[in-house]
Design a protein around this motif. Structure first.
Motif: not given
Length: 449
Positions: A163-168, A187-192, A207-213, A215-222
């Motif tokens: 989840t560390d964008a620099e290491v990734a 939700a906190s790092n999806y842009e990087a 990944q998400g803390a729950d199913i709603n988060e 879904y929202d993160t997938v939508a944001a990436l789309e």
């Protein structure tokens, strides 16, 4: 959602030129709707029409490619919830997990164990296709990058859990030509993380803390233009992971919600950490409901044999019977003088019968007839396993030229074939086997004593 012939016709050039091989554009459109021909057979469809059709007719679950070269594999692309409705398209892939938090001895031992499970069953290679490499911040970046290099040496598709964008970014750079999966957008790092995955051209796990988060993160990436994604079902609890896998698949297939239409990763190594038996049970569960990638702590033959057998049965076309290749299978060191046993090419029959014959220890040639992949009684009733078909198969395979023995054991359930076979195979002694395979061990020892 599939387009109907009339919908396709409305987008067609309506030239009725016959260059596609159909008499009219309507006839061609109907064939396209049925999947009989490709839209590319018509040279006059506009690119706009093709694009519109491609979007409308695409499977509700997107097909994602991971790996490169001979290791490339497809995930997703499913169109149904249940295998009996049609067929499942892309089989579940299994990964073994590694972590930079492990000591070097443990890592080396696990890397050495992974290649040991590698065998063939009904023409399909069964092995660990993927390795999940997890980043532990407390172990440091350098150890993680070294672990990625070590894991890459196995020649398997890697899943980089980070989840560390620099290491990734550094980890992906080491293996980007092998097209790994980068699993760690949230939700906190999806842009990087999106920037790292997009630049390297690799699939991004969400990944998400729950199913709603989630879904929202997938939508944001789309919205950022990334549709090369995988859904991580999470490690909070077995119940939550199962709910996520099922609800996302149902929303994609039944509700045509394409934001849910991505393959999934289920990390049973974390859901049941340290419990190999529970992990095996969960791997079976998520093979059926609906893990595209299942991550386990280990894969020994104890886990592999039932698990891969289950996968092979689930991910086959239910309209096509499972069958083995017809031919001669020498067992227990058989040679041309060894007794012959014959049965059908139905896979289940083959494995049950060959297992008992091998257990007997008697050298013999198992002759598998082409019976259309049907069981003994079914193929006999359908005329596919008869005295005529057996005699014809013997002739086509030149059995008499390859084998000197003239003793042939036939299944007990088709004992009625004995007289006809003796007439069609002159010089052969036809022996009737017991009805049940479990009785073959004692029977074969007695008739060859």
């Amino acid at each position: 959602m599939a387009l109907k012939g009339l919908d396709i016709f409305k987008l067609s050039p309506k030239k009725n030129c016959k260059e596609c091989g159909s008499p009219t554009c309507m006839a061609f459109s109907m064939k396209v709707a049925q999947g009989a021909v490709s839209i590319d057979a018509c040279p006059y469809f506009s690119e706009e029409a093709k694009a519109a059709m491609s979007e409308a007719t695409a499977p509700p679950m997107k097909t994602i490619k991971v790996g490169a070269g001979e290791n490339e594999m497809s995930l997703g692309g499913e169109t149904v919830l249940f295998r009996h409705e049609k067929t499942f398209v892309s089989k579940t892939r299994y990964a073994v997990s590694l972590c930079s938090c492990m000591d070097d001895a443990t890592i080396d031992a696990k890397l050495a164990e992974i290649p040991k499970v590698d065998y063939e069953r009904i023409g399909e290679r069964m092995f660990v296709e993927m390795v999940y490499v997890n980043y532990a911040a407390e172990a440091g970046k350098d150890k993680y990058l070294d672990l990625v290099k070590k894991a890459a040496g196995l020649g398997r598709v890697l899943i980089l859990g980070c989840t560390d964008a620099e290491v990734a970014k550094e980890a992906v750079a080491l293996v980007k030509d092998t097209k790994p999966v980068l699993n760690g957008a949230n939700a906190s790092n999806y842009e990087a993380m999106n920037a790292v995955a997009t630049e390297a051209g690799v699939v991004l796990g969400v990944q998400g803390a729950d199913i709603n988060e989630l879904y929202d993160t997938v939508a944001a990436l789309e919205k950022l233009g990334n549709k090369n994604l995988l859904i991580d079902c999470g490690t909070t609890s077995i119940k939550d992971a199962f709910t996520t896998a099922v609800q996302f698949r149902k929303a994609a297939i039944k509700d045509s919600n394409r934001t849910c239409g991505y393959p999934s990763i289920v990390n049973v190594a974390m859901l049941a950490k340290g419990n190999a038996h529970l992990q095996a049970a969960l791997a079976s569960l998520f093979t059926m409901k609906y893990g595209s990638i299942v991550v386990m702590e280990q894969m020994t033959y104890a886990e592999a044999l039932p698990l891969y057998g289950l996968r092979q049965n689930v991910f086959t076309d239910p309209q096509k019977p499972m069958k083995v290749e017809p031919g001669i299978y020498p067992l227990n060191g058989a040679d041309e003088n060894s007794i012959c046993v014959t049965t059908v090419d139905f896979a289940l029959t083959y494995f049950v019968v060959s297992g008992e014959l091998e257990r007997s220890g008697v050298p013999m040639n198992l002759i598998i007839n082409d019976a259309g992949g049907l069981s003994v009684l079914t193929s006999w009733a359908a005329g596919k396993f008869s005295s005529s078909s057996i005699a014809k198969f013997f002739q086509e395979q030149d059995i008499e030229g390859k084998i000197k023995s003239r003793r042939l054991v036939i299944p007990g359930k088709v004992a009625v074939l004995k007289g006809e076979l003796e007439a069609k195979l002159p010089g052969w002694e036809i022996i009737i086997a017991p009805n049940e395979a479990v009785q073959l061990v004692k029977f074969m020892k007695e008739i060859t004593a």
